[in-house]
Design an enzyme around this catalytic site. Sequence first.
Site, PDB file in Angstrom:
ATOM      1  N   LYS A 279       0.830  -1.204   0.000  1.00  0.00           N
ATOM      2  CA  LYS A 279       0.000   0.000   0.000  1.00  0.00           C
ATOM      3  C   LYS A 279       0.861   1.250   0.000  1.00  0.00           C
ATOM      4  O   LYS A 279       2.010   1.208   0.466  1.00  0.00           O
ATOM      5  CB  LYS A 279      -0.864   0.012   1.280  1.00  0.00           C
ATOM      6  CG  LYS A 279      -1.993  -0.985   1.302  1.00  0.00           C
ATOM      7  CD  LYS A 279      -2.816  -0.846   2.568  1.00  0.00           C
ATOM      8  CE  LYS A 279      -3.945  -1.854   2.615  1.00  0.00           C
ATOM      9  NZ  LYS A 279      -4.963  -1.663   1.564  1.00  0.00           N
ATOM     10  N   ARG A 353     -10.357 -11.515   1.806  1.00  0.00           N
ATOM     11  CA  ARG A 353     -11.163 -12.610   1.251  1.00  0.00           C
ATOM     12  C   ARG A 353     -10.420 -13.933   1.311  1.00  0.00           C
ATOM     13  O   ARG A 353     -11.028 -14.992   1.397  1.00  0.00           O
ATOM     14  CB  ARG A 353     -11.606 -12.247  -0.175  1.00  0.00           C
ATOM     15  CG  ARG A 353     -10.469 -11.976  -1.119  1.00  0.00           C
ATOM     16  CD  ARG A 353     -10.898 -11.198  -2.348  1.00  0.00           C
ATOM     17  NE  ARG A 353     -10.960  -9.752  -2.119  1.00  0.00           N
ATOM     18  CZ  ARG A 353     -11.304  -8.863  -3.032  1.00  0.00           C
ATOM     19  NH1 ARG A 353     -11.632  -9.245  -4.255  1.00  0.00           N
ATOM     20  NH2 ARG A 353     -11.338  -7.580  -2.741  1.00  0.00           N
TER      21      ARG A 353
END
Length: 499
Positions: A279, A353
């Site tokens: 990120k 996920r």
Amino acid sequence: MNYSCKTEPSASIKTACLIVGVFQHNRLPPLTGQFDEAIGGQIKRVLQRKDFTAEAGQTQLLYDPEGCAASRVMLLGLGDEKSFNVRQFGNALVTGLQQLNGAHVGECAVLLPNKAEDSDTYRLVREAVQAAETAVYRFDRCKSDSKPPKKPLKKVTFVVAARSQVKAAERACMHGNAIGIGTRLAKDLANLPGNLCTPTYLAEQAQALARGSRKLKVTVLSEAQMQKLGMGSLLSVSRGSRQPAKLIVLEYKGGKPGSKPIALVGKGLTFDAGGISIKPAANMDEMKYDMCGGASVLGTIAACAELELPLNVIGVVPSSENLPDGDANKPGDIVTSMSGQTIEILNTDAEGRLILCDALTYTERFEPAAVIDIATLTGACIVALGDQASGLLANDDSLAGELLESGTACGDRAWQLPLWDEYQRQLDSNFADIANIGGGRGGGTITAACFLSRFTKKFKWAHLDIAGTAWLTGAKKGATGRPVPLLTEFLLRRAKVTM
Ligand code: BES
Ligand code: MN
Ligand code: ZN
């Protein structure tokens, strides 16, 4: 905090501070009006000066008003009477109580702003309890010179308009207090930084929670145990971290033995740097909040135990870090999930996920009546809904409806997004059964839910994306404890508890 309810002529209430609501344009709620008459119109006289205009949240303290037993009266602006609602009451009360928490008061009484014949007492009091919890919450564990208020607010009494309302008000105090306990736990876990709140720490906190109730049982699966279960997707995320992953399983047994449980599955990413798909640096500290879904599961289970809900509830929290490392997932890697489906990891930052899918497959063994997963899953959800509503997606419309209604009732709202089949093909992979990110344009929150839906075919399932609602950014940076109120409201309804 201690909460109680009573009905008594307001002028004779002995308290350090009596909080009385006032609407704009000199309109007084019934109890405030009666009180003002009893003290000879002192409030109306203050209003005539026009410097207190009763804008929402505005306050004015009167000291030693004549003819009443309270040593202070706080006029609390409730805004416009026409647009007044439960939420507006709560918001105004947060401001008022925050002021008192720093003052030399310790205890106060609040006049409810409704009529004797109104049926909204329960909701008003529950909102007020939540407001009190918000007003006094502090997180200063990591400050070396933490200075708590000298005389913190310890007790709040709610004054209702009629004896017939006391029961509902007392139920509201009890429920609000339990939600407060759960919310506080969720906030504390979330605000703790990633170097202290690790997967191991989260697991220890779940164990501590379970020690507090005979109805709770906890199991913590180690990486070796997860390996045996074939959780290749979850374990691929933690391979890039020195902290071992944990799968925390809490069982709250308040219902009949054998009655099917509600399962809550919460993303417990204690820090998300993105992995190799790293990120950008700005605000990356906030990725300590990537375990807020897991924290809300612990908080909700704590509330269940406090309420002794007659219901079986399972909490499952897959917990890991997501960091770049020589052994971390790489874009293009293919892993095999516990379900047997293979996953091509096209972006290592779509890790939530990857840990949730194995936790969801694991949840099948409880034969749940319904499964709700809660996750800070996508930045796209913040783009879509901002910080007001959590995203809701479900494979069962009546479950979705229950959650939407619960959210509206308690003010911790969600908004449904579609989970249509047409979105599924965005997850096609040339090399594995499914890709971990959606190709093509947009719909990031939906494609993330589509991914999870491949692992939830065996039960009724709803997904709450709390990326925008779990914490506040900027000057007010801090966890919100959401969606503990929503989940607890949902469970209270499922348990058919009178509200
Ligand atoms: N934890 C983040 C989602 C997130 C980002 C929540 C910012 C709150 C604020 C999640 O693991 C993530 O990184 N998601 C990616 C998915 C993308 C790579 C498909 C995202 O949203 O950018
Ligand atoms: Mn991520
Ligand atoms: Zn994440």
